[in-house]
Motif scaffolding. Structure first.
Motif, PDB file in Angstrom:
ATOM      1  N   GLU A 167      74.378  12.916  12.900  1.00 22.83           N
ATOM      2  CA  GLU A 167      73.875  11.639  13.409  1.00 22.83           C
ATOM      3  C   GLU A 167      73.786  11.659  14.933  1.00 22.83           C
ATOM      4  O   GLU A 167      72.845  11.135  15.521  1.00 22.83           O
ATOM      5  CB  GLU A 167      74.789  10.495  12.944  1.00 22.83           C
ATOM      6  CG  GLU A 167      74.651  10.204  11.457  1.00 22.83           C
ATOM      7  CD  GLU A 167      75.703   9.220  10.961  1.00 22.83           C
ATOM      8  OE1 GLU A 167      76.574   8.822  11.764  1.00 22.83           O
ATOM      9  OE2 GLU A 167      75.660   8.872   9.772  1.00 22.83           O
ATOM     10  N   VAL A 201      74.570  18.658   8.398  1.00 19.16           N
ATOM     11  CA  VAL A 201      74.449  18.012   7.081  1.00 19.16           C
ATOM     12  C   VAL A 201      75.500  18.588   6.137  1.00 19.16           C
ATOM     13  O   VAL A 201      76.038  19.672   6.365  1.00 19.16           O
ATOM     14  CB  VAL A 201      73.039  18.206   6.457  1.00 19.16           C
ATOM     15  CG1 VAL A 201      71.938  17.800   7.427  1.00 19.16           C
ATOM     16  CG2 VAL A 201      72.856  19.636   6.002  1.00 19.16           C
ATOM     17  N   LEU A 232      66.438  12.270   6.320  1.00 16.32           N
ATOM     18  CA  LEU A 232      67.741  11.914   5.754  1.00 16.32           C
ATOM     19  C   LEU A 232      68.199  10.549   6.252  1.00 16.32           C
ATOM     20  O   LEU A 232      68.738   9.739   5.493  1.00 16.32           O
ATOM     21  CB  LEU A 232      68.796  12.966   6.121  1.00 16.32           C
ATOM     22  CG  LEU A 232      68.689  14.296   5.395  1.00 16.32           C
ATOM     23  CD1 LEU A 232      69.677  15.306   5.983  1.00 16.32           C
ATOM     24  CD2 LEU A 232      68.951  14.106   3.912  1.00 16.32           C
ATOM     25  N   GLU A 282      68.563   6.291   1.763  1.00 13.77           N
ATOM     26  CA  GLU A 282      69.882   6.495   1.174  1.00 13.77           C
ATOM     27  C   GLU A 282      70.036   7.973   0.841  1.00 13.77           C
ATOM     28  O   GLU A 282      69.040   8.666   0.610  1.00 13.77           O
ATOM     29  CB  GLU A 282      70.022   5.648  -0.101  1.00 13.77           C
ATOM     30  CG  GLU A 282      70.068   4.154   0.176  1.00 13.77           C
ATOM     31  CD  GLU A 282      71.148   3.791   1.181  1.00 13.77           C
ATOM     32  OE1 GLU A 282      72.320   4.097   0.924  1.00 13.77           O
ATOM     33  OE2 GLU A 282      70.822   3.220   2.241  1.00 13.77           O
ATOM     34  N   PRO A 283      71.268   8.458   0.825  1.00 13.76           N
ATOM     35  CA  PRO A 283      71.486   9.868   0.507  1.00 13.76           C
ATOM     36  C   PRO A 283      70.798  10.247  -0.795  1.00 13.76           C
ATOM     37  O   PRO A 283      70.909   9.528  -1.781  1.00 13.76           O
ATOM     38  CB  PRO A 283      73.010   9.952   0.352  1.00 13.76           C
ATOM     39  CG  PRO A 283      73.541   8.826   1.163  1.00 13.76           C
ATOM     40  CD  PRO A 283      72.514   7.743   1.103  1.00 13.76           C
ATOM     41  N   GLU A 340      73.726  14.736   2.962  1.00 11.65           N
ATOM     42  CA  GLU A 340      73.987  13.651   3.907  1.00 11.65           C
ATOM     43  C   GLU A 340      74.161  14.186   5.318  1.00 11.65           C
ATOM     44  O   GLU A 340      74.596  15.325   5.521  1.00 11.65           O
ATOM     45  CB  GLU A 340      75.267  12.905   3.504  1.00 11.65           C
ATOM     46  CG  GLU A 340      75.095  11.987   2.309  1.00 11.65           C
ATOM     47  CD  GLU A 340      76.393  11.268   1.979  1.00 11.65           C
ATOM     48  OE1 GLU A 340      76.515  10.078   2.345  1.00 11.65           O
ATOM     49  OE2 GLU A 340      77.272  11.897   1.369  1.00 11.65           O
TER      50      GLU A 340
END
Lengths: 157, 157
Positions: free
Chosen positions: A106, A85, A50, A54-55, A100
């Motif tokens: 992250e 996510v 991911l 890009e998403p 995402e």
DNA sequence: TATTGTTATACTCTATAACTATA
DNA sequence: TATAGTTATAGAGTATAACAATA
């Protein structure tokens, strides 16, 4: 109680044996390193897939990982439950889910990458830096050759 | 339709990913190379484990391959049905089975080893001879470190 | 009619527990 | 009581087929 040493031409010299066992060892080390973060090596793979792009849709991610789309569902279910996510319907094509990383995702990814780096380092502990690098390069050559166009299909990451 | 190239830090650079996919590729090549002989890579591993040692019990072979003794049963069943191995009660301890290669088994083993050698060569086709040899040595170091005493337990060969 | 995500189902592989026959 | 082989069973992991929503 230890496995006896194999003589000259033994099973333990076969590439199939060696790759499989190396993969098993790496999987175990990854599992141990990632357990405190609540994910496994497979899920780290999804987070990486991911983060690198890009998403995209679930199928795009599944394809990157050579994972079946039906297998992807449960994988994303787990990551969504953990708050790593999000799934949102695509604005223009509402059949698709845009997947995402959350900020927690992250954050986990950063920590998990470090933890997995340590695990990889541990696996290669018996090799000097040059041999370790050569091993990585050779593996990438071997694996990437088969990728373009070929449906590796089963298993993956 | 091919998998997109991953950028710098992608999943495809992770050792877990690389080892798993290398193992998958080797398994597929072995399966194709051995199919005409009626065995798969796993069974070749059993034949090799038998050929490398004095005739032993099923459990000894299972241990060499890091395979559960209950899993070993079906493996030997198949090889016995194909006439490649024999099971005989041990003279002194009749709980044990002495497993041995038949002459057909030895013959198949010779052909299978050649076929698998070709498959391995194909997998390493992108590497020069020196890198191929380094890869083998490095893999053996990685795998053998974990072997002494440690119960690798799951999967195997 | 084709495609995305989903669910239900089946299949493979392996491990766990229990049984037998020996020791 | 413990061990080798066996069997039965259950648990992961994955793929196949079918369904709903959307294109």
């Amino acid at each position: 109680m230890s496995t006896e040493d194999e003589p000259g031409s033994g099973v333990s010299k076969r590439l199939g044996y060696l790759f499989k066992h190396a993969a098993m060892l790496m999987e175990r080390l990854n599992a141990e390193a990632l357990a405190p973060l609540g994910i496994d090596g497979r899920e780290l793979g999804v987070l990486l897939a991911l983060a690198d792009h890009e998403p995209g849709s679930q199928q795009q991610v599944a394809h990157r990982l050579s994972v079946d789309r039906t297998t992807m569902v449960a994988l994303f279910d787990a990551l969504e439950d953990k708050g790593l996510v999000t799934r949102q319907p695509h604005a223009e094509d509402r059949r698709r889910n845009v997947v995402e990383l959350t900020s927690a995702g992250e954050d986990t990814l950063r920590q998990a990458t470090q933890a997995s780096d340590s695990a990889e380092h541990a696996l290669l502990a018996t090799l000097d830096a040059q041999d370790a690098q050569r091993l990585r390069v050779s593996l990438q050559k071997i694996v990437s050759v088969a990728r373009p166009g070929s449906p590796t299909s089963r298993l993956a990451n």
